[in-house]
Design a protein around this motif. Structure first.
Motif, PDB file in Angstrom:
ATOM      1  N   ALA A 191       0.824  -1.213   0.000  1.00 20.37           N
ATOM      2  CA  ALA A 191       0.000   0.000   0.000  1.00 20.37           C
ATOM      3  C   ALA A 191       0.856   1.259   0.000  1.00 20.37           C
ATOM      4  N   SER A 192       2.030   1.191   0.603  1.00 21.55           N
ATOM      5  CA  SER A 192       2.918   2.357   0.662  1.00 21.55           C
ATOM      6  C   SER A 192       3.456   2.745  -0.715  1.00 21.55           C
ATOM      7  N   ALA A 289      -2.285  -5.027 -10.521  1.00 24.34           N
ATOM      8  CA  ALA A 289      -1.991  -5.538  -9.183  1.00 24.34           C
ATOM      9  C   ALA A 289      -2.913  -4.903  -8.154  1.00 24.34           C
ATOM     10  N   LEU A 290      -3.535  -5.738  -7.332  1.00 21.00           N
ATOM     11  CA  LEU A 290      -4.308  -5.246  -6.196  1.00 21.00           C
ATOM     12  C   LEU A 290      -3.365  -4.903  -5.055  1.00 21.00           C
ATOM     13  N   VAL A 291      -3.779  -3.960  -4.233  1.00 18.89           N
ATOM     14  CA  VAL A 291      -2.979  -3.630  -3.069  1.00 18.89           C
ATOM     15  C   VAL A 291      -3.158  -4.721  -2.028  1.00 18.89           C
ATOM     16  N   CYS A 292      -2.141  -4.945  -1.208  1.00 18.16           N
ATOM     17  CA  CYS A 292      -2.248  -5.941  -0.147  1.00 18.16           C
ATOM     18  C   CYS A 292      -3.361  -5.541   0.819  1.00 18.16           C
ATOM     19  N   GLN A 297     -10.684  -1.041   4.948  1.00 19.74           N
ATOM     20  CA  GLN A 297     -11.402  -1.572   3.806  1.00 19.74           C
ATOM     21  C   GLN A 297     -11.176  -0.761   2.531  1.00 19.74           C
ATOM     22  N   ASP A 298     -11.080   0.583   2.669  1.00 20.62           N
ATOM     23  CA  ASP A 298     -10.884   1.392   1.463  1.00 20.62           C
ATOM     24  C   ASP A 298      -9.534   1.107   0.818  1.00 20.62           C
ATOM     25  N   ILE A 299      -8.507   0.849   1.629  1.00 23.25           N
ATOM     26  CA  ILE A 299      -7.193   0.515   1.083  1.00 23.25           C
ATOM     27  C   ILE A 299      -7.240  -0.828   0.362  1.00 23.25           C
ATOM     28  N   ALA A 300      -8.007  -1.775   0.873  1.00 22.86           N
ATOM     29  CA  ALA A 300      -8.098  -3.094   0.262  1.00 22.86           C
ATOM     30  C   ALA A 300      -8.698  -3.035  -1.137  1.00 22.86           C
TER      31      ALA A 300
END
Length: 324
Positions: A191-192, A289-292, A297-300
């Motif tokens: 995510a970073s 690529a999906l974020v880890c 939930q919004d980051i996912a």
């Protein structure tokens, strides 16, 4: 007989190299050249230690098209080492069009084949936005192609290495731990890393005032909400409810924390990621690529898309929220 054939084969490349037309700019040497079947035209690809040039036009006349590129940047594909035919290509790009020039010859596998003389071949493949428009064939007896050294050695001397996995050249990119982590779905992105030039997904628009002011984009979500957009040079930032929900970079000045940016070759991107993501082929035009998922939930729901142009280099990087 084997030693004699080896010596003859080594002479083959030298012989073909000395057949070059003397139509290179002063100080440059030929990579390949030929006359085109049925057109009364010729092509010359020449180079020095800095620049590669493409010249196409009437035989012995003023060229209709002249293109150039830095030797360290030009899209050159060396011989794979497989098969009877030895051939290499150099491709030049201009306003969405590409001109792939190839030259080569068949290796003789016997003294009898050697006595028949070299069978040379060459071509120009013209494409627009990666779609082939025309393939022009060279008149075999006019093909000049000097195998060995040349552009290849200049690239290697500049610190580049050919990656047959991605079919691109790879420079000395800074790689530490891969930013694409392993999982059962083909990998997820840290995510970073969803940050371009210091602008991150989830940032508050109020903190980005130095880049400009958000304006209505004319893009609406299915529920009727309109996305605001902030635009800088080579960067679009999509905003909803005061938060960044999408970023697209089309200029190399906006890089990710890992150094991944527009302009890198596909091989350099794979070196930074650790591998091609989500089961994509190493020569794919798009990496997704999906974020880890460790996080809110919004980051996912964040997603990264890396698009490669016909020149096998990153054309754009986009971060998208799948559930804004």
């Amino acid at each position: 007989m084997g030693q004699k054939l080896t010596v003859c084969l080594a002479s083959y490349g030298i012989l073909l190299g000395t057949m070059a037309f003397a139509n290179c700019p002063a100080g440059q040497e030929p990579f390949t050249s030929c006359q085109i079947e049925g057109r009364g035209t010729e092509v010359h690809v020449c180079f020095d230690d800095q620049i590669a040039t493409y010249r196409y036009g009437p035989i012995s006349g003023t060229p209709d098209l002249v293109l150039s590129d830095a030797v360290t940047h030009v899209d050159y594909e060396p011989w794979s080492g497989l098969g009877k035919a030895i051939s290499e290509t150099v491709t030049f790009y201009n306003d969405g069009f590409s001109y792939e020039v190839g030259g080569g010859f068949d290796r003789p596998f016997s003294e009898e084949e050697m006595e028949l003389g070299p069978r040379r071949f060459g071509w120009i493949e013209v494409a627009q936005n990666g779609q082939s428009l025309n393939r022009l064939q060279c008149i075999p007896d006019t093909v000049s192609y000097g195998f060995g050294g040349g552009i290849h050695d200049i690239k290697v001397a500049a610190g580049l290495n050919w990656d047959d996995y991605s079919k691109t050249w790879v420079g000395d990119v800074v790689t530490q731990a891969p930013i694409l982590l392993s999982d059962d779905e083909g990998g997820c992105l840290l995510a970073s890393e969803l940050m371009l030039g210091g602008v991150a997904m989830g940032d508050r628009a109020a903190t980005l005032h130095k880049l400009g002011s958000p304006e209505a984009s004319g893009v609406f979500l299915p529920d009727g909400r309109e996305i605001d957009r902030m635009t800088a040079i080579g960067l679009d930032i999509d905003i909803l409810n005061g938060l960044v929900i999408g970023i697209t970079a089309t200029d190399q000045m906006w890089d990710m924390p890992s150094g991944l940016r527009v302009g890198l070759t596909r091989g350099e991107v794979i070196a930074i990621l650790g591998r091609a993501p989500s089961g994509a082929a190493p020569d794919a035009d798009i990496f997704n690529a999906l974020v880890c998922s460790e996080g809110p939930q919004d980051i996912a729901n964040w997603h990264a898309v890396i698009v490669f142009g016909p020149d096998k280099r990153v054309e754009s990087i986009s971060f998208i929220s799948l559930a804004p």
